[in-house]
Design a protein around this motif. Structure first.
Motif, PDB file in Angstrom:
ATOM      1  N   PHE A   1      -0.323  11.342   1.230  1.00  0.00           N
ATOM      2  CA  PHE A   1      -0.684  12.635   0.647  1.00  0.00           C
ATOM      3  C   PHE A   1      -1.852  13.259   1.406  1.00  0.00           C
ATOM      4  O   PHE A   1      -1.853  14.470   1.673  1.00  0.00           O
ATOM      5  N   THR A   2      -2.849  12.449   1.746  1.00  0.00           N
ATOM      6  CA  THR A   2      -3.989  12.960   2.510  1.00  0.00           C
ATOM      7  C   THR A   2      -3.515  13.516   3.851  1.00  0.00           C
ATOM      8  O   THR A   2      -3.971  14.575   4.290  1.00  0.00           O
ATOM      9  N   ASP A   3      -2.587  12.812   4.492  1.00  0.00           N
ATOM     10  CA  ASP A   3      -2.033  13.309   5.757  1.00  0.00           C
ATOM     11  C   ASP A   3      -1.313  14.644   5.548  1.00  0.00           C
ATOM     12  O   ASP A   3      -1.451  15.561   6.370  1.00  0.00           O
ATOM     13  N   ALA A   4      -0.541  14.726   4.459  1.00  0.00           N
ATOM     14  CA  ALA A   4       0.196  15.967   4.200  1.00  0.00           C
ATOM     15  C   ALA A   4      -0.728  17.149   3.971  1.00  0.00           C
ATOM     16  O   ALA A   4      -0.400  18.296   4.314  1.00  0.00           O
TER      17      ALA A   4
ATOM     18  N   ILE B   1     -11.816  13.114  -3.136  1.00  0.00           N
ATOM     19  CA  ILE B   1     -13.164  13.450  -2.650  1.00  0.00           C
ATOM     20  C   ILE B   1     -13.428  14.948  -2.785  1.00  0.00           C
ATOM     21  O   ILE B   1     -14.500  15.362  -3.243  1.00  0.00           O
ATOM     22  N   HIS B   2     -12.428  15.755  -2.413  1.00  0.00           N
ATOM     23  CA  HIS B   2     -12.594  17.212  -2.438  1.00  0.00           C
ATOM     24  C   HIS B   2     -12.202  17.744  -3.822  1.00  0.00           C
ATOM     25  O   HIS B   2     -11.195  18.442  -3.985  1.00  0.00           O
TER      26      HIS B   2
ATOM     27  N   LEU C   1      -6.428   3.685  -7.031  1.00  0.00           N
ATOM     28  CA  LEU C   1      -7.271   4.763  -6.509  1.00  0.00           C
ATOM     29  C   LEU C   1      -7.772   4.480  -5.090  1.00  0.00           C
ATOM     30  O   LEU C   1      -8.499   5.291  -4.514  1.00  0.00           O
ATOM     31  N   LEU C   2      -7.384   3.364  -4.501  1.00  0.00           N
ATOM     32  CA  LEU C   2      -7.818   3.065  -3.137  1.00  0.00           C
ATOM     33  C   LEU C   2      -7.286   4.103  -2.149  1.00  0.00           C
ATOM     34  O   LEU C   2      -6.165   4.597  -2.293  1.00  0.00           O
ATOM     35  N   PRO C   3      -8.062   4.450  -1.121  1.00  0.00           N
ATOM     36  CA  PRO C   3      -7.613   5.462  -0.151  1.00  0.00           C
ATOM     37  C   PRO C   3      -6.270   5.132   0.494  1.00  0.00           C
ATOM     38  O   PRO C   3      -5.474   6.044   0.767  1.00  0.00           O
TER      39      PRO C   3
ATOM     40  N   ASP D   1       0.845  -1.183   0.000  1.00  0.00           N
ATOM     41  CA  ASP D   1       0.000   0.000   0.000  1.00  0.00           C
ATOM     42  C   ASP D   1       0.883   1.237   0.000  1.00  0.00           C
ATOM     43  O   ASP D   1       2.105   1.151  -0.089  1.00  0.00           O
ATOM     44  N   GLY D   2       0.258   2.391   0.142  1.00  0.00           N
ATOM     45  CA  GLY D   2       1.015   3.626   0.185  1.00  0.00           C
ATOM     46  C   GLY D   2       1.540   4.007  -1.182  1.00  0.00           C
ATOM     47  O   GLY D   2       1.090   3.539  -2.228  1.00  0.00           O
ATOM     48  N   MET D   3       2.541   4.876  -1.174  1.00  0.00           N
ATOM     49  CA  MET D   3       3.092   5.415  -2.407  1.00  0.00           C
ATOM     50  C   MET D   3       3.618   4.332  -3.334  1.00  0.00           C
ATOM     51  O   MET D   3       3.450   4.389  -4.551  1.00  0.00           O
ATOM     52  N   TRP D   4       4.253   3.303  -2.757  1.00  0.00           N
ATOM     53  CA  TRP D   4       4.815   2.239  -3.596  1.00  0.00           C
ATOM     54  C   TRP D   4       3.716   1.361  -4.183  1.00  0.00           C
ATOM     55  O   TRP D   4       3.831   0.889  -5.316  1.00  0.00           O
ATOM     56  N   GLY D   5       2.656   1.158  -3.432  1.00  0.00           N
ATOM     57  CA  GLY D   5       1.525   0.420  -3.986  1.00  0.00           C
ATOM     58  C   GLY D   5       0.868   1.175  -5.125  1.00  0.00           C
ATOM     59  O   GLY D   5       0.498   0.602  -6.158  1.00  0.00           O
ATOM     60  N   LEU D   6       0.709   2.488  -4.936  1.00  0.00           N
ATOM     61  CA  LEU D   6       0.155   3.331  -5.986  1.00  0.00           C
ATOM     62  C   LEU D   6       0.964   3.196  -7.269  1.00  0.00           C
ATOM     63  O   LEU D   6       0.420   2.980  -8.363  1.00  0.00           O
ATOM     64  N   LEU D   7       2.298   3.280  -7.142  1.00  0.00           N
ATOM     65  CA  LEU D   7       3.165   3.195  -8.314  1.00  0.00           C
ATOM     66  C   LEU D   7       3.121   1.811  -8.944  1.00  0.00           C
ATOM     67  O   LEU D   7       3.062   1.681 -10.173  1.00  0.00           O
TER      68      LEU D   7
END
Length: 371
Positions: free
Chosen positions: A110-113, A121-122, A102-104, A61-67
């Motif tokens: 990034f959401t934390d930052a 969502i926003h 696209l999973l949260p 998960d996280g940034m590496w999962g996204l990539l």
């Protein structure tokens, strides 16, 4: 004496021949090699599905999962474009990988930052949230090649692209921030790529926003002396880092989806960083007059050469027909990556899941991306 000369010649030429023996096949898109690496990516997604369904350990998960999921989706979609006869097998996997990107949990850092503001969502926010370009591009490629792409996901994709188009047109520098106050031209190149692919998938004309973005890339984001993009900037166009090859290499790949002429300009700057020895090539990270350390973008720097930039450069080398450059770069990727076959599957042993996903995308990159 003659024996010593022969031995030196063999020692100098044999490694480059051995590591480059498959380079031409990859450059031509040989189906056997392409399918072997594609099947390795399919195996990763299938195993990831199983682990998520059962709650097993080892999920990325996280940034590496996204990539990993984004690049798997892009690589397999490119394979489908080049080999339509394989679309039935790979298109559903492309959509699954794109959906997972696209999973949260993939964007939590990034959401934390952004102090809890979730960019997916926003969508009416004035903040850039450029990191969402990665799943947006993956979704666009899935939508382009998968006739069963879900309608609800298409609606969500449309809304995300519309928000990016609005933000990018409103940006006088053509920059959107990824983290608060930090914009990465490479991420914004992925935004442009996502918008362009959305246009291909839907028939919507995005010419105005893409023209504005390309104009500002040339005016603000490229260092005139080196031809490299500046790695990090403020949204006001002020440089926060040096012009660097890793950002330029990945940007050249993304820009290839949106603007072929601009992608070729970036490729020219990138190839100016090529350094060769005994038939092997690597890409020097920093432009002339600049220096610095390696980081998560560049990977380790070895005598100033970037592992990441060297891999990224494979994509524009193939896409723009630079056979000799591609061959030299592939020799290095082969030497470092250690390709291994297992049945019908091919993997690069040292790169892991992310390395294999990246190489599938870069080794199958071609001119059909911007049609």
């Amino acid at each position: 004496m003659a024996g010593i000369v022969v031995a030196m010649l063999v020692a100098g030429l044999l490694p480059s021949w051995w590591c480059g023996r498959d380079a031409d096949s990859w450059f031509r898109g040989d189906p056997a090699r392409v399918r072997g690496l594609a099947e390795e990516s399919v195996a990763f997604e299938v195993e990831d599905d199983r682990r998520r369904a059962t709650g097993s350990a080892g999920v990325i998960d996280g940034m590496w999962g996204l990539l990993a999921h984004q690049m798997t989706a892009l690589g397999l979609a490119q394979v489908c474009l080049a080999h339509p006869e394989w679309r039935e097998r790979y298109a559903p996997v492309v959509t699954r990988a794109a959906t997972k990107s696209l999973l949260p949990e993939m964007r939590s850092v990034f959401t934390d930052a952004w102090h809890g503001e979730d960019g997916a969502i926003h969508l009416d926010s004035t903040n850039g949230h450029a990191y969402l370009s990665y799943p947006a591009l993956a979704l666009g490629m899935a939508r382009l090649i998968d006739p069963a792409f879900p309608a609800d996901l298409a609606t969500r994709h449309d809304a995300l692209i519309a928000s990016y188009e609005r933000r990018l047109l409103a940006s006088p520098t053509g920059l959107l921030d990824t983290f608060p106050g930090e914009a990465y031209p490479t991420d914004v190149a992925a935004v442009a790529a996502a918008i362009a692919v959305h246009g291909r998938a839907t028939g919507i004309d995005h010419t105005a926003v893409l023209s504005h973005w390309a104009q500002q890339v040339r005016a603000v984001q490229i260092d005139r002396d080196t031809g490299l993009v500046i790695q990090r900037m403020g949204v006001n166009g002020r440089a926060h880092d040096a012009p660097r090859a890793s950002g330029t290499g990945l940007a050249a790949y993304f820009v290839g989806f949106a603007d072929r002429a601009l992608a070729e300009e970036l490729a020219t700057g990138l190839f100016g960083q090529e350094r060769s020895f005994l038939g092997f090539s690597a890409i020097h990270e920093y432009g002339d007059g600049y220096h610095g350390a390696g980081d998560m973008d560049s990977g380790p720097l070895i005598l100033g050469k970037s592992v990441a930039a060297t891999g990224f450069a494979l994509a524009p080398a193939r896409s723009f027909g630079h056979h000799d450059v591609f061959t030299r770069l592939y020799r290095t990727a082969n030497l470092v990556g250690l390709p291994l076959r297992s049945g019908t599957r091919l993997r690069f042993a040292t790169g892991g899941v992310i390395g294999n996903a990246l190489l599938l995308a870069f080794l199958t990159s071609g001119p059909e991306l911007a049609r």
